[in-house]
Write a protein that holds these residues in place. Structure first.
Motif, PDB file in Angstrom:
ATOM      1  N   GLY A 131       0.806  -1.215   0.000  1.00  0.00           N
ATOM      2  CA  GLY A 131       0.000   0.000   0.000  1.00  0.00           C
ATOM      3  C   GLY A 131       0.840   1.266   0.000  1.00  0.00           C
ATOM      4  O   GLY A 131       2.070   1.227   0.025  1.00  0.00           O
ATOM      5  N   HIS A 132       0.156   2.391  -0.045  1.00  0.00           N
ATOM      6  CA  HIS A 132       0.855   3.691   0.000  1.00  0.00           C
ATOM      7  C   HIS A 132       1.548   3.825   1.349  1.00  0.00           C
ATOM      8  O   HIS A 132       0.936   3.638   2.403  1.00  0.00           O
ATOM      9  CB  HIS A 132      -0.140   4.826  -0.200  1.00  0.00           C
ATOM     10  N   LEU A 133       2.826   4.151   1.317  1.00  0.00           N
ATOM     11  CA  LEU A 133       3.622   4.216   2.546  1.00  0.00           C
ATOM     12  C   LEU A 133       4.072   5.646   2.800  1.00  0.00           C
ATOM     13  O   LEU A 133       4.757   6.258   1.970  1.00  0.00           O
ATOM     14  CB  LEU A 133       4.838   3.294   2.413  1.00  0.00           C
ATOM     15  N   GLN A 134       3.702   6.166   3.965  1.00  0.00           N
ATOM     16  CA  GLN A 134       4.129   7.493   4.376  1.00  0.00           C
ATOM     17  C   GLN A 134       5.538   7.419   4.943  1.00  0.00           C
ATOM     18  O   GLN A 134       5.910   6.432   5.591  1.00  0.00           O
ATOM     19  CB  GLN A 134       3.168   8.054   5.423  1.00  0.00           C
ATOM     20  N   THR A 135       6.333   8.452   4.716  1.00  0.00           N
ATOM     21  CA  THR A 135       7.713   8.412   5.179  1.00  0.00           C
ATOM     22  C   THR A 135       7.814   8.300   6.706  1.00  0.00           C
ATOM     23  O   THR A 135       8.758   7.693   7.218  1.00  0.00           O
ATOM     24  CB  THR A 135       8.482   9.660   4.707  1.00  0.00           C
ATOM     25  N   ASN A 136       6.832   8.858   7.423  1.00  0.00           N
ATOM     26  CA  ASN A 136       6.904   8.794   8.888  1.00  0.00           C
ATOM     27  C   ASN A 136       6.596   7.403   9.444  1.00  0.00           C
ATOM     28  O   ASN A 136       6.694   7.172  10.654  1.00  0.00           O
ATOM     29  CB  ASN A 136       5.985   9.844   9.534  1.00  0.00           C
ATOM     30  N   LYS A 137       6.231   6.481   8.561  1.00  0.00           N
ATOM     31  CA  LYS A 137       5.957   5.104   9.008  1.00  0.00           C
ATOM     32  C   LYS A 137       6.955   4.103   8.439  1.00  0.00           C
ATOM     33  O   LYS A 137       6.835   2.899   8.680  1.00  0.00           O
ATOM     34  CB  LYS A 137       4.528   4.700   8.629  1.00  0.00           C
ATOM     35  N   VAL A 138       7.935   4.604   7.715  1.00  0.00           N
ATOM     36  CA  VAL A 138       8.927   3.722   7.090  1.00  0.00           C
ATOM     37  C   VAL A 138       9.649   2.869   8.125  1.00  0.00           C
ATOM     38  O   VAL A 138       9.879   1.672   7.925  1.00  0.00           O
ATOM     39  CB  VAL A 138       9.924   4.551   6.260  1.00  0.00           C
ATOM     40  N   LYS A 139      10.020   3.470   9.260  1.00  0.00           N
ATOM     41  CA  LYS A 139      10.789   2.732  10.262  1.00  0.00           C
ATOM     42  C   LYS A 139       9.990   1.561  10.849  1.00  0.00           C
ATOM     43  O   LYS A 139      10.590   0.623  11.387  1.00  0.00           O
ATOM     44  CB  LYS A 139      11.226   3.679  11.388  1.00  0.00           C
ATOM     45  N   GLN A 140       8.661   1.615  10.720  1.00  0.00           N
ATOM     46  CA  GLN A 140       7.831   0.525  11.222  1.00  0.00           C
ATOM     47  C   GLN A 140       7.700  -0.616  10.217  1.00  0.00           C
ATOM     48  O   GLN A 140       7.200  -1.678  10.564  1.00  0.00           O
ATOM     49  CB  GLN A 140       6.431   1.058  11.565  1.00  0.00           C
ATOM     50  N   VAL A 141       8.164  -0.387   9.006  1.00  0.00           N
ATOM     51  CA  VAL A 141       8.018  -1.384   7.943  1.00  0.00           C
ATOM     52  C   VAL A 141       9.346  -1.999   7.511  1.00  0.00           C
ATOM     53  O   VAL A 141       9.434  -3.210   7.282  1.00  0.00           O
ATOM     54  CB  VAL A 141       7.308  -0.751   6.720  1.00  0.00           C
ATOM     55  N   VAL A 142      10.373  -1.174   7.417  1.00  0.00           N
ATOM     56  CA  VAL A 142      11.680  -1.670   6.974  1.00  0.00           C
ATOM     57  C   VAL A 142      12.179  -2.764   7.920  1.00  0.00           C
ATOM     58  O   VAL A 142      12.196  -2.597   9.137  1.00  0.00           O
ATOM     59  CB  VAL A 142      12.698  -0.514   6.908  1.00  0.00           C
ATOM     60  N   GLY A 143      12.555  -3.879   7.350  1.00  0.00           N
ATOM     61  CA  GLY A 143      13.030  -5.001   8.144  1.00  0.00           C
ATOM     62  C   GLY A 143      11.922  -5.881   8.686  1.00  0.00           C
ATOM     63  O   GLY A 143      12.177  -6.988   9.176  1.00  0.00           O
TER      64      GLY A 143
END
Length: 233
Positions: free
Chosen positions: A80-92
């Motif tokens: 889905g569309h990923l906001q930059t402020n939530k990237v750290k919750q997704v990467v890895g």
């Protein structure tokens, strides 16, 4: 057998027939369950039913279902569309981020991955229909971005993803799928650092057979697996 498992079997048969009709290898096409708005138990049933991977659209759903073992036994992707402020919750936390739709997001994923000491696999999302309402790179921008991926050591480009315009009848999106496949082949022919073009993610419940015929290696299916979503919840 659950209804979800039966649905997956039916989809598999359709996938095989579409590949046979097009003269392509059905074994090279993966089935990604688009699990948006489906609870952990439904996702577990999809895994048991034999999907190849699960794709989440929303960060909050990913974080809620993961501790419940929803995806256990299969890779999970973010689609889905990923906001930059939530990237750290997704990467890895996911094997693949399919929806990298702008350079700002790519740069943020790269920084976050390097801070975590890992390299995140991604796809570039292409706005192949040129729709103003959708994000994504133009085909020209995607080609340029692929050439620059080596500048971002925290990411590894595995291919492309697209969501064509909503089709009114079977075959409407074939031209977009063809354009995506041509772009995929063009980039595959280059020798870029941090790039290995193995995934062309296109095709959903209403048009995946056409996508397979035009070269898709991964279809993202939600409604045909889980049934219509209830947006009134």
């Amino acid at each position: 057998m659950s209804q979800i498992a039966e649905n997956i079997q039916s989809i598999r048969r359709r996938m095989e027939q579409a590949a046979l009709d097009a003269g392509v290898d059905a074994g090279r096409v993966q089935l990604c369950a688009a699990t948006k708005m489906n609870d952990a138990e439904a996702v577990k049933q999809a895994v048991i039913g034999g999907v190849d991977c699960c794709g989440e659209n929303r960060v909050q759903e990913l974080l809620a279902k993961q501790p419940l073992g929803a995806y256990e036994g299969r890779p999970v992707h973010f689609i889905g569309h990923l906001q930059t402020n939530k990237v750290k919750q997704v990467v890895g936390k996911v094997e693949l981020i399919q929806s990298v739709d702008r350079q700002e997001l790519l740069e943020c994923i790269d920084r976050t991955a390097r801070r975590k000491g890992l390299r995140q696999d991604i796809l570039l999302e292409v706005n192949i229909g040129g729709e103003e309402s959708k994000s994504g790179f133009t085909p020209e921008q995607a080609m340029e971005m692929a050439a620059k991926i080596g500048e971002f050591p925290g990411v590894f480009l595995k291919g492309l993803m697209a969501i064509p315009p909503i089709s009114k009848k079977r075959g409407d999106n074939c031209r977009y799928f063809q354009k995506m496949h041509n772009l995929f082949v063009d980039i595959s022919g280059k020798k870029y650092d941090n790039v290995s073009m193995v995934c062309l993610s296109m095709g959903m419940s209403d048009d995946f057979e056409d996508a397979i015929a035009e070269g898709s290696t991964m279809i993202r299916v939600g409604t045909a697996i889980f049934g219509p979503r209830n947006y009134q919840k």
